[in-house]
Design an enzyme around this catalytic site. Structure first.
Site, short mmCIF file in Angstrom:
data_model
loop_
_atom_site.label_atom_id
_atom_site.label_comp_id
_atom_site.label_asym_id
_atom_site.label_seq_id
_atom_site.Cartn_x
_atom_site.Cartn_y
_atom_site.Cartn_z
NE ARG A 146 44.88 40.21 50.59
CZ ARG A 146 43.60 39.92 50.34
NH1 ARG A 146 42.93 39.12 51.15
NH2 ARG A 146 43.01 40.44 49.29
CE LYS A 161 46.51 40.67 38.93
NZ LYS A 161 45.30 40.78 39.76
#
Length: 488
Positions: free
Chosen positions: A332, A258
């Site tokens: 996920r 990020k």
């Protein structure tokens, strides 16, 4: 865990030894209309002279007269005098009473629902995270509601508020001090205290039982991942609810790193697991007759020489393989493991909670969670959220999106690169693939997914009973859902 001491009293508030008494006002044609017990009629004309109108979020302090509390605080209700409005107003007032030791809440109410909401809001507002401050902020520590509330409702408020406070504490803790192992330890401690059974998988156990999603995400960190299973199984429970919570204790994005600014706040990426833990503990404390199993997927997503790489393939619990195209789509992967494991037990319903996608914030902002899944269960979750005034909004899961998860080498890819996609919905479609079938049936277990990426952490100013930092969102919804399911 920081939660105030709560009590109720039928005595006149004029005899209270509290530091502050809280009253309310709403707008009227000729000035604010004061909602207060007998003996406080003198407050209304002062409000008008001070320019108060009874508007929502308005807060006025006045020196008291005579015996009893020495300060009168009046909060505006605006056009909302229902239970939800009382909850928000009381919480907003108490947030502004930092440094006050004790509070008497003396807003007249017509029924037990309103009284419970008033006390709950005040207690939710009495929170501060000061463990790392040289000069701690001290929230209101003792709150007495001057209204009738039976013992069961009072205990419910205590347990729910305690659960929200626990969740906030976990979310607000700096990531250096909340590794997956430490989170697991705290979860077991809280479970033991409530009589909830627990099991923890360390790295060796995760590998032995085929939890490659959690192992893969945690591979880049020097602090290994954990999976925690909690079970509250009261005798006579006829409904089994499984809860799955994302617990990424810090999310750097892994090798798909990020930007620096986007890492700030990523200590909150475990808010779903914290909410699941606190909801199960509260349901156990309240002896709600529903069986609940909780799955906390705990890992730290870091870049290193051992981290998973784009194009690596992970074998999720149960056998489905996933090609990792973006290591920052890690939530996920850990959730897939737990959804598959929860499905192995064939519960009556599965609800997962996760700070899953930035796309949720783009679509719904910071106060509304995205809700997806099977229609009937989505309606149940939405009703539960509405009962406690937590904002959720149903979103679709178009079947055509599954084609975007095609991989050249594995059963699925964890995302789609190179084009604009509806990220919140695509993540939900991915998760749906790991929800198993009912026992002796090909029909999928009813499932709902809550994406709380925005609502889990408040980066702006306080509002209602919500301050800055962790919000504890979804705890109250999950407790209410358990209560509803137990009642059929």
């Amino acid at each position: 865990m920081t939660a105030p001491e709560l009590s109720c009293s039928s005595d006149p508030v004029s005899g209270s030894d509290a530091d502050v008494v809280l009253l309310a006002a709403r707008p009227g044609d000729d000035g604010p209309v004061l909602l207060a017990p007998d003996g406080y009629e003198w407050v209304a004309p002062l409000l008008s002279r001070l320019g108060a109108k009874g508007a929502a979020d308005e807060f006025t302090r006045i020196p008291a007269q005579g015996a009893g509390p020495q300060v009168v605080a009046v909060v505006g209700l605006g056009d909302r005098s229902d239970a939800a409005g009382l909850r928000l107003a009381a919480g907003g007032a108490v947030r502004q009473l930092t440094g006050t030791d004790s509070l008497a809440v003396a807003v007249p109410v017509d029924d037990a629902d309103a009284a419970e909401a008033l006390l709950e809001g005040a207690a939710l507002g009495a929170y501060a995270f000061s463990a790392y401050r040289a000069e701690p902020k001290e929230p209101v520590r003792r709150i007495t509601l001057h209204a009738t509330l039976d013992d069961a409702r009072l205990e419910r408020v205590r347990s729910v508020v305690g659960g929200v406070a626990r969740t906030k504490d976990l979310v607000n803790t700096p990531p250096a001090d909340l590794s997956p192992e430490r989170f697991a330890e705290l979860a077991v401690e809280a479970a033991d205290a409530a009589g909830v059974a627990s099991r923890v998988w360390d790295e060796a156990a995760l590998e032995a039982d085929g939890f490659d999603g959690i192992l893969g995400v945690g591979r880049g960190s020097s602090r290994g991942p954990r999976l925690v299973r909690l079970e509250y199984a009261p005798s006579g429970a006829s409904v089994h609810l499984a809860l799955v919570g994302k617990g990424i204790t810090f999310d750097s994005g892994g090798l798909s790193l990020k930007p620096g600014a986007s890492m700030v706040g990523m200590k909150s990426d475990m808010a779903g697991a914290a909410a699941v833990l606190s909801a199960i503990v509260a349901l156990a404390e309240l002896a709600v007759p529903v069986r609940v199993t909780g799955w906390l997927c705990l890992a730290e997503n870091m870049p290193s020489g051992t981290a998973i790489r784009p194009n690596d393939v992970l074998r999720i619990h149960g056998g489905t393989t996933v090609e990792v195209l973006n290591t920052d789509a890690e939530g996920r992967l850990v959730m897939a493991d737990a959804l598959a494991a929860a499905s192995d037990e064939h519960p009556d319903a599965i609800v997962d909670v996760a700070t899953l996608t930035g796309a949720q914030v783009v679509a719904l902002g910071h106060r509304i969670a995205g809700l997806m899944g099977d229609d009937e269960l989505v309606d149940r979750v939405r009703t539960a959220a509405g009962d406690v005034d937590e904002a959720v909004w149903p979103m679709p899961l178009p079947r055509d999106l599954k084609a975007l998860l095609k991989s050249d080498v594995a059963d699925l890819a964890n995302t789609k690169l190179g084009m604009t996609v509806p990220g919140m919905l695509l993540a939900g479609v991915f998760l749906r693939e790991f929800v198993g079938s009912k026992a002796d049936s090909d029909e999928r277990i009813p499932w709902a997914h809550l994406d709380i990426a925005g609502p889990a952490f408040n980066t702006g100013g306080g509002w209602g009973f919500t301050g800055s930092g962790g919000t504890g969102v979804a705890v109250r919804t999950l407790v209410r859902l358990g209560e509803q399911l137990s009642a059929g």
